[in-house]
Write an enzyme that holds these catalytic residues in place. Structure first.
Site, mmCIF file in Angstrom:
data_model
loop_
_atom_site.group_PDB
_atom_site.id
_atom_site.type_symbol
_atom_site.label_atom_id
_atom_site.label_comp_id
_atom_site.label_asym_id
_atom_site.label_seq_id
_atom_site.Cartn_x
_atom_site.Cartn_y
_atom_site.Cartn_z
ATOM 1 N N ASP A 161 -24.481 30.702 -22.827
ATOM 2 C CA ASP A 161 -24.092 31.952 -23.487
ATOM 3 C C ASP A 161 -24.232 33.159 -22.554
ATOM 4 O OD1 ASP A 161 -23.863 30.211 -25.572
ATOM 5 O OD2 ASP A 161 -25.408 31.108 -26.818
ATOM 6 N N ASP A 182 -20.817 27.242 -23.195
ATOM 7 C CA ASP A 182 -20.328 28.373 -24.008
ATOM 8 C C ASP A 182 -20.555 29.699 -23.288
ATOM 9 O OD1 ASP A 182 -19.871 26.389 -25.932
ATOM 10 O OD2 ASP A 182 -21.786 26.751 -26.917
ATOM 11 N N ARG A 239 -14.313 25.473 -26.943
ATOM 12 C CA ARG A 239 -14.531 24.810 -28.225
ATOM 13 C C ARG A 239 -14.689 25.892 -29.295
ATOM 14 N NH1 ARG A 239 -20.628 22.098 -27.923
ATOM 15 N NH2 ARG A 239 -21.791 23.963 -27.306
ATOM 16 N N TRP A 241 -16.168 28.087 -31.915
ATOM 17 C CA TRP A 241 -17.334 28.581 -32.639
ATOM 18 C C TRP A 241 -16.913 28.974 -34.052
ATOM 19 C CZ3 TRP A 241 -20.682 33.350 -30.754
ATOM 20 C CH2 TRP A 241 -21.841 33.425 -31.532
#
Length: 338
Positions: A161, A182, A239, A241
């Site tokens: 992140d 991510d 992907r 979220w």
């Protein structure tokens, strides 16, 4: 290089996003962008402040002037927040390699960032923003929860992140963004132009986790003329979220770090029907679409166009050039005053 030498360097005045023939709006910022109040941060004590946060705190609440905070080279070990009531601030180094903001914190995505931007009309230039929390969990380097924020020539580095691109309209130009899982996430409407995305994942990596929750939300991530590098074969482009996650890669070089399938559904096949994952004229060994998941899209020129014009971020209504006239205004606080 002294401050007087570099103040005339300018930001790109327009987004060079003609790959899909989209045009940008040209509304002006409602005040002069050629003048700014100068604050100098220098750890040696030769400036106005020795820490970046103290310089930000010196700006008055509800500020209505351009504030240019010039940060001298150094490693600034501090956790920084630009409060929502302090708009029109620029944080600028001269070289991201020698002007570093670093912290070590993990856990909650809203509490752990090294730099948190909540104020509108924010600009960062030539800075490294990093979180050294490591591989054991979420450690955000940069959180952007504000409208109209732009980043030029910055290095944004963490592992999981890395960039919480939370909300608002954002523009990233010539930035280096590094992570593994991510590492660009959130629900902003953002354009990344000429950026370098580097995956440090050794086995499983994910570049984007976009969080669009409804087809009515005009949010998403667009990457134009970017470059993707990393270890071979272990990283997907994104992907979901959110169930309506939207990500576009246009004219981007993809090395063989990008896995052939390209995208994953985060173990929720129902999202395959609602996500919008598109690629337009990308190239390189990782751009081969012959083994891509069937629910991703190879976009046409017309399909690409809505994602690179003013419908995404509003174009030149808020992107602005570097001020060329600077003045001091002491004592502090700066702004409308109390």
């Amino acid at each position: 290089m002294g401050f007087v030498t570099y103040i005339v360097i300018v930001y790109p005045l327009i987004l060079l996003l003609n790959v899909c023939s989209g045009s940008l709006s040209s509304m002006a910022v409602p005040f002069s962008t050629t003048d700014a109040i100068l604050i100098v941060v220098d750890q040696s004590g030769q400036g106005d402040y020795t820490t970046i946060q103290k310089a930000i705190d010196a700006v008055a609440s509800n500020n209505s002037q351009l504030i240019y905070i010039s940060i001298k080279p150094g490693t600034y070990r501090e956790k920084i927040a630009v409060a929502a009531d302090k708009p029109f601030i620029t944080l600028s180094g001269t070289d991201a390699n020698n002007t570093i903001i670093t912290w070590n914190d993990g856990g909650d995505i809203f509490d752990s960032p090294t730099v948190s931007v909540m104020a509108s009309d924010f600009i960062a230039r030539y800075l490294t923003i990093q979180n050294t929390f490591g591989t054991s969990g979420k450690g955000i380097a940069l959180r952007v929860s504000a409208d109209r924020a732009a980043f030029y020539g910055c290095r944004i580095i963490s592992y999981q992140d890395t960039l919480l691109d939370d909300s608002g309209r954002h523009y990233y130009n010539d930035c280096y963004i590094e992570g593994a899982v991510d590492f660009i996430c959130g629900n902003a409407a953002s354009i990344f132009e000429g950026c370098h995305l580097h995956s440090v994942a050794k086995s499983f990596g994910v570049i984007t986790a976009q969080h669009r929750n409804s087809p009515l939300e005009n949010t998403g991530l667009t990457f134009v003329g970017c470059k993707i590098t990393g270890l071979v074969g272990g990283t997907v482009l994104g992907r979901p979220w959110g169930p309506y996650s939207r990500v576009i890669f246009a004219q981007t070089f993809m090395s063989d770090t990008v896995s052939p399938q390209g995208w994953i559904d985060w173990d929720d096949p129902s999202k395959q029907r609602t996500v919008y994952y598109g690629e337009y004229k990308c190239y390189g060994p990782g751009a081969d679409r012959s083994k891509r998941v069937g629910w991703s899209r190879e976009l046409s020129r017309d399909e690409c166009a809505p994602f690179v014009n003013k419908t995404m971020i509003g174009g030149r209504s808020w992107l602005r050039s570097t001020p060329i006239h600077f003045k001091k205004q002491l004592p502090h606080p700066i702004g409308l005053g109390v």
